[in-house]
Enzyme design. Sequence first.
Site, mmCIF file in Angstrom:
data_model
loop_
_atom_site.group_PDB
_atom_site.id
_atom_site.type_symbol
_atom_site.label_atom_id
_atom_site.label_comp_id
_atom_site.label_asym_id
_atom_site.label_seq_id
_atom_site.Cartn_x
_atom_site.Cartn_y
_atom_site.Cartn_z
ATOM 1 N N PRO A 125 1.082 -1.369 -0.286
ATOM 2 C CG PRO A 125 -0.017 -1.070 1.933
ATOM 3 C CD PRO A 125 0.568 -2.037 1.233
ATOM 4 C CG ASN A 126 -0.247 4.470 1.116
ATOM 5 O OD1 ASN A 126 -1.066 5.085 0.696
ATOM 6 N ND2 ASN A 126 -0.387 3.901 2.409
ATOM 7 N NE ARG A 153 3.760 6.492 1.815
ATOM 8 C CZ ARG A 153 4.228 5.446 1.834
ATOM 9 N NH1 ARG A 153 4.812 4.588 1.147
ATOM 10 N NH2 ARG A 153 3.570 5.146 3.342
ATOM 11 C CE1 TYR A 184 8.314 4.928 2.748
ATOM 12 C CE2 TYR A 184 7.285 6.911 2.565
ATOM 13 C CZ TYR A 184 7.780 5.783 3.126
ATOM 14 O OH TYR A 184 7.061 5.089 4.213
ATOM 15 C CG ASN A 187 7.948 -1.463 0.663
ATOM 16 O OD1 ASN A 187 7.528 -2.004 1.234
ATOM 17 N ND2 ASN A 187 9.116 -0.436 0.006
ATOM 18 C CB ALA A 220 1.304 0.408 6.426
ATOM 19 C CD GLU A 265 11.273 -7.318 5.106
ATOM 20 O OE1 GLU A 265 11.617 -7.866 6.552
ATOM 21 O OE2 GLU A 265 10.786 -6.423 6.133
ATOM 22 C CG HIS A 281 11.737 -2.341 4.959
ATOM 23 N ND1 HIS A 281 9.832 -1.924 3.924
ATOM 24 C CD2 HIS A 281 11.362 -2.953 5.199
ATOM 25 C CE1 HIS A 281 9.909 -3.058 4.841
ATOM 26 N NE2 HIS A 281 10.688 -3.822 5.423
ATOM 27 N NE ARG A 290 10.104 6.472 8.781
ATOM 28 C CZ ARG A 290 8.549 6.018 6.659
ATOM 29 N NH1 ARG A 290 9.212 5.412 5.966
ATOM 30 N NH2 ARG A 290 8.155 7.106 7.234
HETATM 31 C C1 DQA Z 1 8.411 1.051 4.000
HETATM 32 C C2 DQA Z 1 7.826 1.082 5.246
HETATM 33 C C3 DQA Z 1 6.882 1.236 5.859
HETATM 34 O O1 DQA Z 1 7.009 1.315 7.296
HETATM 35 C C4 DQA Z 1 5.468 2.008 5.478
HETATM 36 O O2 DQA Z 1 4.536 1.918 5.874
HETATM 37 C C5 DQA Z 1 5.693 2.403 4.106
HETATM 38 C C6 DQA Z 1 7.031 2.118 2.879
HETATM 39 C C7 DQA Z 1 9.428 2.037 2.848
HETATM 40 O O3 DQA Z 1 9.499 1.376 1.859
HETATM 41 O O4 DQA Z 1 10.520 2.327 3.567
HETATM 42 O O5 DQA Z 1 5.061 2.089 3.150
HETATM 43 O O6 DQA Z 1 7.410 -0.676 3.794
#
Ligand code: DQA
Length: 146
Positions: free
Chosen positions: A10-11, A18, A23, A74, A77, A98, A100, A107
């Site tokens: 998501p997102n 964003r 990011y 990735n 959340a 994985e 990020h 954070r």
């Molecule tokens: C994320 C880190 C997560 O905590 C966050 O909710 C994201 C992006 C990252 O790529 O740093 O959506 O996965």
Amino acid sequence: MPKVLFINGPNLNMLGIREKEFYGDRTLEDINAGLRSMAENEGVEVEFFQSNHEGELVDRIQQAYQNTDCIVINPGAFTHYSIAIYDALKTVKIPVIEVHLSNIYAREIFRSKSLISPLAAGGIFGFGPMGYQMALHAACQLLAQG
Ligand code: DQA
């Protein structure tokens, strides 16, 4: 040709808009285009999937069963609380890397727990979009080892 599936949660479709301080300013399409040309040089097939919905992510992981050699994920959340994604990854028995973009350990405290890490072959965090390229490189190494 070995197949690597990139899954974004998501997102992450909002990359480029964003929270750029975490990011960066590259869009997901831009990142994926770079991965596609890197994959051509490496001789691997890549597929990309992004969803904001937990069930769709679970469905896509299930569809990868027996036809995908590595999953780079990735989970956004969902990293921090999705037992369903954890279970799906465990079910398909495909090596997981994985990723990020941000350093989740530097954070908010709720980001410092990943449900996915215990089943991942490895993880990359804090290097922004380059993390996906590092993951593709790692995937190629893993696949070469067999
Ligand atoms: C994320 C880190 C997560 O905590 C966050 O909710 C994201 C992006 C990252 O790529 O740093 O959506 O996965």
